[in-house]
Structure formats: structure tokens, C-alpha cells
Design a protein around this motif. Structure first.
Motif, PDB file in Angstrom:
ATOM      1  N   SER A  11       0.829  -1.206   0.000  1.00 44.26           N
ATOM      2  CA  SER A  11       0.000   0.000   0.000  1.00 44.26           C
ATOM      3  C   SER A  11       0.861   1.252   0.000  1.00 44.26           C
ATOM      4  O   SER A  11       0.510   2.257  -0.632  1.00 44.26           O
ATOM      5  CB  SER A  11      -0.954   0.002   1.201  1.00 44.26           C
ATOM      6  N   ALA A  12       2.011   1.223   0.682  1.00 46.96           N
ATOM      7  CA  ALA A  12       2.915   2.379   0.674  1.00 46.96           C
ATOM      8  C   ALA A  12       3.500   2.581  -0.717  1.00 46.96           C
ATOM      9  O   ALA A  12       3.575   3.718  -1.220  1.00 46.96           O
ATOM     10  CB  ALA A  12       4.034   2.178   1.690  1.00 46.96           C
ATOM     11  N   ALA A  13       3.918   1.492  -1.357  1.00 44.38           N
ATOM     12  CA  ALA A  13       4.472   1.582  -2.707  1.00 44.38           C
ATOM     13  C   ALA A  13       3.435   2.127  -3.686  1.00 44.38           C
ATOM     14  O   ALA A  13       3.753   2.963  -4.547  1.00 44.38           O
ATOM     15  CB  ALA A  13       4.970   0.213  -3.164  1.00 44.38           C
ATOM     16  N   ALA A  14       2.202   1.662  -3.564  1.00 40.93           N
ATOM     17  CA  ALA A  14       1.141   2.134  -4.460  1.00 40.93           C
ATOM     18  C   ALA A  14       0.907   3.630  -4.278  1.00 40.93           C
ATOM     19  O   ALA A  14       0.776   4.374  -5.259  1.00 40.93           O
ATOM     20  CB  ALA A  14      -0.148   1.370  -4.205  1.00 40.93           C
ATOM     21  N   ALA A  15       0.869   4.090  -3.034  1.00 42.45           N
ATOM     22  CA  ALA A  15       0.613   5.505  -2.765  1.00 42.45           C
ATOM     23  C   ALA A  15       1.727   6.382  -3.333  1.00 42.45           C
ATOM     24  O   ALA A  15       1.465   7.429  -3.952  1.00 42.45           O
ATOM     25  CB  ALA A  15       0.469   5.737  -1.263  1.00 42.45           C
ATOM     26  N   ILE A  16       2.983   5.963  -3.144  1.00 40.80           N
ATOM     27  CA  ILE A  16       4.115   6.746  -3.653  1.00 40.80           C
ATOM     28  C   ILE A  16       4.090   6.812  -5.176  1.00 40.80           C
ATOM     29  O   ILE A  16       4.264   7.873  -5.781  1.00 40.80           O
ATOM     30  CB  ILE A  16       5.444   6.149  -3.157  1.00 40.80           C
ATOM     31  N   ALA A  17       3.870   5.660  -5.812  1.00 44.38           N
ATOM     32  CA  ALA A  17       3.850   5.615  -7.277  1.00 44.38           C
ATOM     33  C   ALA A  17       2.691   6.440  -7.839  1.00 44.38           C
ATOM     34  O   ALA A  17       2.855   7.177  -8.824  1.00 44.38           O
ATOM     35  CB  ALA A  17       3.760   4.174  -7.753  1.00 44.38           C
ATOM     36  N   LEU A  18       1.526   6.334  -7.229  1.00 45.52           N
ATOM     37  CA  LEU A  18       0.370   7.096  -7.701  1.00 45.52           C
ATOM     38  C   LEU A  18       0.602   8.601  -7.545  1.00 45.52           C
ATOM     39  O   LEU A  18       0.229   9.386  -8.422  1.00 45.52           O
ATOM     40  CB  LEU A  18      -0.886   6.674  -6.932  1.00 45.52           C
ATOM     41  N   TYR A  19       1.234   8.986  -6.455  1.00 42.42           N
ATOM     42  CA  TYR A  19       1.510  10.416  -6.271  1.00 42.42           C
ATOM     43  C   TYR A  19       2.455  10.933  -7.348  1.00 42.42           C
ATOM     44  O   TYR A  19       2.272  12.039  -7.870  1.00 42.42           O
ATOM     45  CB  TYR A  19       2.113  10.680  -4.890  1.00 42.42           C
ATOM     46  N   GLU A  20       3.476  10.137  -7.698  1.00 42.18           N
ATOM     47  CA  GLU A  20       4.412  10.561  -8.740  1.00 42.18           C
ATOM     48  C   GLU A  20       3.696  10.685 -10.088  1.00 42.18           C
ATOM     49  O   GLU A  20       3.988  11.606 -10.868  1.00 42.18           O
ATOM     50  CB  GLU A  20       5.572   9.573  -8.841  1.00 42.18           C
ATOM     51  N   ILE A  21       2.778   9.786 -10.361  1.00 46.71           N
ATOM     52  CA  ILE A  21       2.004   9.872 -11.608  1.00 46.71           C
ATOM     53  C   ILE A  21       1.217  11.189 -11.639  1.00 46.71           C
ATOM     54  O   ILE A  21       1.213  11.911 -12.631  1.00 46.71           O
ATOM     55  CB  ILE A  21       1.058   8.662 -11.746  1.00 46.71           C
ATOM     56  N   VAL A  22       0.548  11.491 -10.528  1.00 39.33           N
ATOM     57  CA  VAL A  22      -0.215  12.739 -10.438  1.00 39.33           C
ATOM     58  C   VAL A  22       0.708  13.950 -10.590  1.00 39.33           C
ATOM     59  O   VAL A  22       0.394  14.918 -11.294  1.00 39.33           O
ATOM     60  CB  VAL A  22      -0.977  12.813  -9.091  1.00 39.33           C
TER      61      VAL A  22
END
Length: 252
Positions: A225-236
Motif C-alpha cells: 500500500s505504501a508503494a502504491a501511494a508513492i507511485a500514484l503520487y508521482e504519476i499525479v
């Protein structure tokens, strides 16, 4: 039937799918948040019944219910085809989860996906957790707003996603590119692997590229879940930066 408990999940449920609620159990004197939920339930014509704390604790199987538990119809998963065909304002963003078994992780990922603008989440039907009461609680009600599709074959689903014009990026500790160095501004599906196991080799072979989150120290891999949040934030971040650049160019 399934159970949904906790102030935020029940509130979102009453706002988005009130017809799915069979009955609402609540603790009298539980506070203003529960009173607001009862007002929503009354407006939606949902039956509400006071219950002793022991009954609520039993219904929630010992989890934190915050004074409210709803008996609800089975969760309705979104159509995978609908996720692919639905029009979006900007580049489409999907999150693909390969074998997430921890319901807390699934709930947290759905919460991040919804908060950071993903248009849907895809999970496998087998060897992974589905939407449960614990997932609903961990998502803070985001499961009621974020479309979640369940597929039989994840590799086949990825191929359909690619045919629909999306690039597929696998998030891995040994990814070819660092997160910030990869171009994540176009239509994209982000693949997150299971806790400890990562992305299965067969699923990985269907991805277009792999990305990694740079780590200051060697800790192996982050929680899913931490990895997903970090990656999604970078996409945004990348998409907003590109949008700002485009506006500046048009203004010039």
C-alpha cells in the motif's frame, strides 16, 4: 449479505448506495458522527435499530466499529469492460493488484487510488482478497466510490488493457527505471505485487516497463500500500507538471 462498519465507510455507503443497506445497527449515545449517519439513513428510508455494544462488537468480529454497523447486500464489482471503455477527462489511470491477500493493504490501496485520481482498480478472482468489511473500513469508504473490477485471468486482462491504448508499468524493487525518470503522463496501468511475493513472473512478462522507488537504505521492498501511494503520487505530480507546462506554452 456483508457487513460494513465504522463511521466513514457507513457514511459513504449511505451517500452512494443507500438502497443496498438492509438495516443499520447503532449504539445510542455514540456521538455526533453516528447522529449524522442516522439522519442520512432516515432521509434514505433505511431502517435503523439501536443495539448494545456487545452486539456491535460481535457483528464487527471485534474490530473497531465506532458505534455503527450496516447489514448490506453483496458488494457489486464493476465490469472490467466498463473500466476500459469509460471515458475520462484526462489520461486513463488504472491500478492492477497481483495477489494482494491482506485486506488492510487492499483497503489502503483503494483509498489512495481514489484520492489520487485513479479511474479503477483491477484484482484477480483467485488467490487474493476480495472486498470485505475489513477492506471497507481500511478504505475509509473509498470502495463505494472507486470502481473495483475482478477478473479471472490477470495476464489476459493486461493484454486487453494494452489493446485499449494503455501502457502497463510494473512497480518492483529492481525496476529498470527510477520512478521519477519514467514517463508516466500518458494512459497508464500501474501493477502492484503481493506482500512479500511481488509480481508473478507471468504477469511481469506482460508489462511494458518496470519502475522502482529509490530507497535511502536497503530495506528490500516497501509495503504494497505504501508503494502504491508513492507511485500514484508521482504519476499525479508528472501529469500536473505537464499540464502546467502546456498552459504556459499556450499562454506564451
Amino acid at each position: 449479505m456483508r457487513l460494513v462498519f465504522g463511521v466513514h465507510p457507513v457514511r459513504e455507503l449511505l451517500k452512494t448506495r443507500p438502497d443496498d443497506v438492509e438495516i443499520l445497527h447503532f449504539s445510542q449515545g455514540a456521538g455526533r458522527a453516528v447522529s449524522e449517519i442516522l439522519t442520512l439513513a432516515k432521509a434514505a428510508g433505511v431502517r435503523a435499530r439501536p443495539a448494545p455494544i456487545e452486539q456491535l462488537r460481535r457483528l464487527a468480529e471485534g474490530a473497531s466499529h465506532q458505534g455503527v454497523v450496516a447489514e448490506v447486500a453483496e458488494y457489486r464489482y464493476a465490469s472490467f469492460e466498463d473500466l476500459l471503455e469509460r471515458k475520462t477527462d484526462g489520461p486513463k489511470l488504472l491500478v492492477i493488484l497481483d495477489g494482494i491477500e491482506d485486506p488492510h493493504n487492499l483497503g489502503a490501496i483503494v483509498r489512495s487510488a481514489h484520492a489520487l485520481g485513479a479511474h479503477g482498480v483491477v484484482i484477480p478472482q483467485d488467490r487474493a482478497t476480495g472486498v470485505t468489511a475489513t477492506v471497507a473500513k481500511a478504505s475509509a469508504g473509498a470502495i463505494e466510490r472507486c470502481r473495483i473490477a475482478r477478473v479471472v485471468n490477470l495476464s489476459r486482462a493486461i493484454e486487453q488493457i494494452k489493446k485499449a491504448g494503455l501502457w502497463v508499468a510494473a512497480a518492483e524493487p529492481t525496476g529498470e527505471k527510477e520512478l521519477a525518470d519514467a514517463d508516466l503522463t500518458g494512459p497508464l496501468a500501474l501493477v502492484i505485487g503481493a506482500e512479500g511475493k511481488g509480481i508473478r513472473p507471468l504477469v511481469r512478462r506482460h508489462c511494458d516497463l518496470s519502475i522502482r522507488i529509490p530507497m535511502a537504505v536497503d530495506l528490500g521492498s516497501l509495503n504494497a500500500s505504501a508503494a502504491a501511494a508513492i507511485a500514484l503520487y508521482e504519476i499525479v505530480r508528472q501529469r500536473r507538471s505537464l499540464g502546467a507546462l502546456d498552459k504556459a506554452r499556450q499562454g506564451g
